[in-house]
Design an enzyme around this catalytic site. Structure first.
Site, PDB file in Angstrom:
ATOM      1  CG  ASP A   7      -1.964   1.134   1.131  1.00  0.00           C
ATOM      2  OD1 ASP A   7      -2.515   1.358   0.022  1.00  0.00           O
ATOM      3  OD2 ASP A   7      -2.228   1.793   2.143  1.00  0.00           O
ATOM      4  CD  GLU A   9      -2.298   6.199   2.686  1.00  0.00           C
ATOM      5  OE1 GLU A   9      -2.869   7.116   2.046  1.00  0.00           O
ATOM      6  OE2 GLU A   9      -2.869   5.157   3.031  1.00  0.00           O
ATOM      7  CD  GLU A  52      -6.741  19.219  -1.487  1.00  0.00           C
ATOM      8  OE1 GLU A  52      -6.468  19.449  -2.689  1.00  0.00           O
ATOM      9  OE2 GLU A  52      -6.729  20.096  -0.597  1.00  0.00           O
ATOM     10  CG  HIS A 150      -6.846   6.116   3.884  1.00  0.00           C
ATOM     11  ND1 HIS A 150      -6.976   5.500   2.659  1.00  0.00           N
ATOM     12  CD2 HIS A 150      -8.098   6.421   4.280  1.00  0.00           C
ATOM     13  CE1 HIS A 150      -8.250   5.445   2.332  1.00  0.00           C
ATOM     14  NE2 HIS A 150      -8.949   6.005   3.295  1.00  0.00           N
ATOM     15  CG  ASP A 155      -4.906   1.203   4.971  1.00  0.00           C
ATOM     16  OD1 ASP A 155      -5.479   1.142   6.076  1.00  0.00           O
ATOM     17  OD2 ASP A 155      -5.032   2.165   4.188  1.00  0.00           O
TER      18      ASP A 155
END
Length: 232
Positions: A7, A9, A52, A150, A155
Site C-alpha cells: 500500500d 499514501e 485535502e 489511511h 492497511d
C-alpha cells in the site's frame, strides 16, 4: 508461495500532475499467511502536501521533514518485493505512483504481470456491493476499529486478512500433513473443491483407517462398486 501485500499514501491522486508518494508499506505472505516480515518507509515528497490529502492520511509536510527521498529507499524496496506477486487494493493506483517514482530515479517500472488487484477480486465475488477496504473488513469480520485514517502499514495488515478470506478463508492453515500427520507417504490430493485454495494431503495410514471404518459401518457402499472403481 511468496506474495507481497502493498500500500502507498500520496500527496494526491495524479502522479502525472506532480503528486508524489509519502509512505510505502509492504507485508510478506507465504501460503497466504503473514510471516512477520514487513517493509515500511515514510518518504519526503519534495513538495507540499495539500490539506485535502492530509485529511485522508493525516500526514503534514512537517511530519515528513528529514525523511528519506524515494530515490534513497527505492533499492531497499525493490529488494523486499523481489519477484513475488504484489497484492494491492485498487492496485493500478499504487503501481502508477510507484512506476512514476521508480522512473524518476532511474529504476525500471514494476512488471504489471505481477499485479494482483484485490479490489477486482472483491468486485467479482461481491458484485454491486461496496468493496472498499473498510466495507470488506466489516463484511468479512476483520477488526478495523483502529483505522481512524489511511495508514499504509495498517492497511497492508488489514488487507492481508481480507485477502486470505477472499481466497478461501482459514482453510490454507488447516494442513492435515502437519503436527504428527506427516510421517507417512501421501495418498491423496484434493484440488477440485471450490473453497480449497491449496491441496489437502492425506497420509496413507489415515486414509486406510478411514476406508476400514467406512466399509465396516456401511454395507454395499455404492462408491466401492463399479463404475466408481476401488475406492474414493
Amino acid at each position: 508461495m511468496r506474495q507481497i501485500v502493498l500500500d502507498t499514501e500520496t500527496t494526491g491522486l495524479e502522479p502525472g500532475q506532480g503528486d508524489r508518494v509519502i509512505e510505502v508499506a509492504a507485508v510478506e505472505l507465504v501460503n497466504l499467511l503473514p510471516t512477520g516480515l514487513v517493509f515500511h518507509k515514510l518518504v519526503d515528497p519534495e513538495r507540499d502536501i495539500p490539506a485535502e490529502a492530509t485529511r485522508v492520511h493525516g500526514f503534514t509536510s512537517a511530519d515528513l521533514a528529514g525523511k528519506p527521498r524515494f530515490a534513497e529507499i527505492a533499492a531497499e524496496m525493490l529488494e523486499f518485493l523481489g519477484d513475488a506477486p504484489i497484492i494491492a487494493h485498487n492496485a493500478p493506483f499504487d503501481f502508477g505512483f510507484l512506476d512514476a517514482e521508480l522512473h524518476r530515479c532511474g529504476h525500471p517500472r514494476l512488471d504489471r504481470g505481477r499485479m494482483v488487484d484485490s479490489l477486482m477480486l472483491a468486485k467479482d465475488r461481491y458484485p454491486g456491493m461496496p468493496n472498499s477496504l473498510d466495507a470488506l473488513c466489516r463484511r468479512l469480520s476483520v477488526d478495523n476499529s483502529m483505522r481512524s485514517s489511511h495508514n499504509a502499514i495498517l492497511d497492508c495488515r488489514l488487507l492481508a486478512q481480507v485477502y486470505l478470506e477472499l481466497m478461501g478463508g482459514k482453510q490454507p492453515g488447516l494442513e492435515l500433513a502437519s503436527a504428527g500427520l506427516s510421517g507417512g507417504p501421501i495418498l491423496a490430493v484434493v484440488e477440485s473443491v471450490e473453497w480449497v485454495s491449496q491441496p489437502i494431503i492425506v497420509p496413507v495410514d489415515r486414509m486406510a483407517a478411514h476406508t476400514a471404518f467406512v466399509t465396516a459401518k456401511v454395507k454395499d457402499a455404492l462408491w466401492l462398486k463399479a463404475p466408481f472403481g476401488d475406492g474414493i
